[in-house]
Enzyme design. Structure first.
Site, PDB file in Angstrom:
ATOM      1  N   CYS A  66      32.975  49.145  34.229  1.00  0.00           N
ATOM      2  CA  CYS A  66      31.678  49.815  34.322  1.00  0.00           C
ATOM      3  C   CYS A  66      31.151  50.042  32.913  1.00  0.00           C
ATOM      4  CB  CYS A  66      31.809  51.146  35.065  1.00  0.00           C
ATOM      5  SG  CYS A  66      32.829  52.372  34.207  1.00  0.00           S
ATOM      6  N   GLU A 187      40.492  63.602  33.834  1.00  0.00           N
ATOM      7  CA  GLU A 187      39.082  63.988  33.916  1.00  0.00           C
ATOM      8  C   GLU A 187      38.922  65.382  34.505  1.00  0.00           C
ATOM      9  OE1 GLU A 187      35.149  62.991  36.494  1.00  0.00           O
ATOM     10  OE2 GLU A 187      36.407  61.259  35.991  1.00  0.00           O
ATOM     11  N   SER A 317      44.816  54.717  38.446  1.00  0.00           N
ATOM     12  CA  SER A 317      43.350  54.683  38.478  1.00  0.00           C
ATOM     13  C   SER A 317      42.840  55.256  39.794  1.00  0.00           C
ATOM     14  CB  SER A 317      42.858  53.237  38.312  1.00  0.00           C
ATOM     15  OG  SER A 317      41.483  53.127  38.645  1.00  0.00           O
ATOM     16  N   SER A 379      38.126  50.065  35.492  1.00  0.00           N
ATOM     17  CA  SER A 379      38.827  49.898  34.221  1.00  0.00           C
ATOM     18  C   SER A 379      39.505  48.537  34.098  1.00  0.00           C
ATOM     19  CB  SER A 379      39.875  51.009  34.040  1.00  0.00           C
ATOM     20  OG  SER A 379      39.276  52.280  33.980  1.00  0.00           O
TER      21      SER A 379
END
Length: 402
Positions: A66, A187, A317, A379
């Site tokens: 992305c 995150e 991920s 990713s």
């Protein structure tokens, strides 16, 4: 801590950089050579379909790197080019992809070591360069590095920063942030550090438990035990769930985040009234466009007649796991792999299940003509996807000769 004031101070520091160093052109050539793929571009040009022998590949129409990931990786490469001899550290994996993180190590970008459960920032010296990864870093880590006088290169995805701004808005008006995410994920750790009071819910089931508590009350100790690692210090469910705002880890399932938001909106309507709703509930759209596009493309892909799915991305991920979840819910045989090496000689594949278990499946490619769906997490470089597709073609061609 006034996190907003700290961010403003940090961003005005001469040691802070989040725009790169002017080496974009040189780095772009290097990234294209290492991560892009002519085969993948060919498949795009063929309407995302490629047939070879008995195998037809159907590629999702949105997949792979992305914009936020491309930006983070490019800035890391720029950093090494701009500081060719300096000691460069990174607080976590730059992104959740093993090949990219291996490349960082080859470029002598070192991870902050972990002692016990905590990072040992004592190894970082004044003047060292420290990269903050695409997931961001906690405000406490930023402050440590800022106080040390480090040169900070901030590659945090702007979508993640948007979520930080949201939880800061909640804090300003004394709302509890209910964060849809995984409490251990880098995150979410960073996001919660910018919040005041917060509660992290993994899924709709946990959200329903919280909603039931808001309406009916319940066992406070049971609640605190259940969310012991997923709430702010001193959290009191009898006090801190009267006013709530919704935020999310950007890589979670879009539909589930929306369902959780609607659940708490209905809950507050039931608990209070339509007139009072705005005094007890806040919701902002913090769903990442790239995550949404990849999930929508996956939903479109699984509508085709597929024999199986291969989902490519790091095993840690989150957004890749959500893509795997979509295939699982459609009962399509699906294999989550992180590298081409997971596809073994013969007809076996080592893959990660949704429960995190790594298993090996034999005879995973059916005989005869097959249609294989392919997607990859945000990713995952195109070059890795190419390697996987070529390996599938090769394994199938070898089997046809037997």
């Amino acid at each position: 801590m006034d996190t907003k004031a700290f961010k403003r101070s940090l961003q005005h520091s001469e040691n802070y950089n989040r725009k790169g160093f002017g080496h974009q052109a040189e780095v772009a050539t290097q990234l294209q050579s290492e991560y892009q793929s002519n085969l993948i571009q060919e498949i795009r040009d063929r309407n995302y379909i490629l047939q070879r022998g008995d195998v037809t590949i159907r590629l999702a129409q949105a997949f792979g790197f992305c914009w936020g990931v491309e930006r983070a990786v490019a800035m890391a490469y720029e950093t090494r080019q701009h500081f060719p001899t300096e000691h460069i550290w990174i607080t976590n994996e730059i992104i959740h992809n093993p090949s990219v993180n291996q490349r960082m190590q080859e470029m002598e970008v070192e991870f902050i070591p972990i002692e016990g459960k905590n990072k040992d920032f004592s190894v970082v010296g004044t003047g060292d360069v420290v990269i903050l990864p695409a997931f961001g870093a906690s405000v406490q880590e930023m402050q440590i590095l800022h106080d040390k006088g480090c040169k900070i290169v901030d590659t945090t995805c702007p979508w993640v920063s948007k979520v930080w701004n949201t939880v800061e808005k909640h804090k300003k008006i004394d709302y509890t942030s209910i964060i849809h995410g995984k409490y251990k994920h880098e995150e979410t750790v960073a996001t919660s550090s910018f919040a005041g009071k917060y509660l992290i819910v993994l899924n709709l089931q946990e959200a329903q438990y919280v909603a039931d508590y808001i309406i009916n009350g319940g066992n406070r100790e049971e609640f605190l035990t259940k969310f012991a690692k997923a709430c702010s210090a001193g959290f009191d469910p009898d006090r801190d769930l009267e006013r709530v705002g919704i935020a999310n880890q950007t890589t979670m399932l879009k539909d589930e985040t929306e369902q959780i938001g609607k659940l708490f909106e209905r809950t507050m309507l039931q608990k209070y009234s339509p007139i009072e709703l705005n005094q007890h509930f806040q919701s902002f759209n913090t769903i990442c466009d790239a995550t949404q596009e990849r999930q929508d493309a996956m939903l479109e892909l699984v509508e085709h007649n597929l024999n199986l799915m291969v989902v490519i991305g790091g095993f840690n991920s989150s957004n890749t796991t959500q893509l795997q979840q979509i295939a699982f819910e459609r009962r399509i045989p699906s294999y989550h792999i992180d590298t081409v090496e997971r596809i073994k000689s013969g007809d076996s594949i080592e893959h990660r299940q949704l429960n995190g278990q790594l298993i090996t499946t034999e005879n995973w490619l059916p005989d005869g003509e097959i249609v294989v769906g392919i997607t990859s997490g945000a990713s995952t470089p195109d070059k890795v996807v190419e390697d996987v597709i070529e390996k599938i073609f090769a394994v199938k061609a070898t089997a046809a000769l037997v």
